[in-house]
Every structure is written in structure tokens, then in C-alpha cells.
Motif scaffolding. Structure first.
Motif: not given
Length: 121
Positions: A73-79, A89-96, A105-109
Motif C-alpha cells: 500500500a502507498f500512503v501519502t499524508y500531511r502531518c 510524507n509518502t510511505e510504502i507499507f508491505g503486508f503479510q 518512508v520518503y520524507f517531504g518538505a
């Protein structure tokens, strides 16, 4: 199944805001790994030792996008912080199954009042 993984991610972000470490730990597999620009595939105990902190500085998380493709899953969020600063940030979640096995996690400005803040070293 996609909706279930999206719900797991939404629940995870809610647990972070509640400072519910047990719920976060329970959402991860035993062999969970975390990768960021500062961490390269650290394990679950190292993640909690290095990255867990009280989230009382966070006012809200705005989950902008959750895209599920199989066990990823790809998630983009604003904190948004209580002091008005925010970042995306955008994060890639791997599931089992229904557990999270990895997060990259890929940090944003950083933003304040809709403007980028210059990075200082």
C-alpha cells in the motif's frame, strides 16, 4: 481486501495519535523492518527504541491517499503539528496477511502557513 488494508493503515495512524504503542506493536509482524532516509531496514525493537516518541506535538494527520495493490500500500499524508508546521510524507507499507511487515518512508518538505520552510543543516 484493499479496503481492509486501508482500514489497517487508518487504524495505525489513529493509534500513533493516541500514543497507543501496544496497538502499533500489535499491527507489525515480528520481523517488521523500517526504512527511511535516516534508517536502513532497522528491525522492530530498533524502530521502537529509535523512532517511537510521544505524539502530543501532532495536531492531526490528513491521510490524502491510500492505494492498495495486493500486499503493498502507498500512503501519502500531511502531518500538522500544534505549532502550525506541517510536512507531507509518502510511505510504502508491505503486508503479510493483516499485519504490516515493512514501512519505507520518503520524507517531504516542512511547511508553515502553506509555504515551504528552507531546510537548514
Amino acid at each position: 481486501m484493499s479496503a481492509d488494508k486501508a482500514r489497517i493503515i487508518q487504524d495505525l495512524f489513529a493509534a500513533y495519535l493516541r500514543n497507543d504503542r501496544k496497538a502499533v506493536e500489535d499491527a507489525f509482524t515480528d520481523d517488521f523492518t523500517f526504512t527511511s532516509p535516516f534508517d536502513d531496514g532497522i528491525d522492530k525493537p530498533t524502530y521502537f527504541a529509535r523512532c517511537w516518541r510521544v505524539a502530543d506535538w501532532i495536531a492531526q494527520h490528513d491521510l490524502e491517499r491510500i492505494a492498495v495493490d495486493g500486499d503493498v500500500a502507498f500512503v501519502t499524508y500531511r502531518c500538522v503539528a500544534k505549532d502550525g508546521k506541517s510536512f507531507r510524507n509518502t510511505e510504502i507499507f508491505g503486508f503479510q496477511g493483516d499485519l504490516i511487515r515493512s514501512i519505507d518512508v520518503y520524507f517531504g518538505a516542512t511547511h508553515r502557513n502553506g509555504l515551504f520552510l528552507k531546510w537548514k543543516s
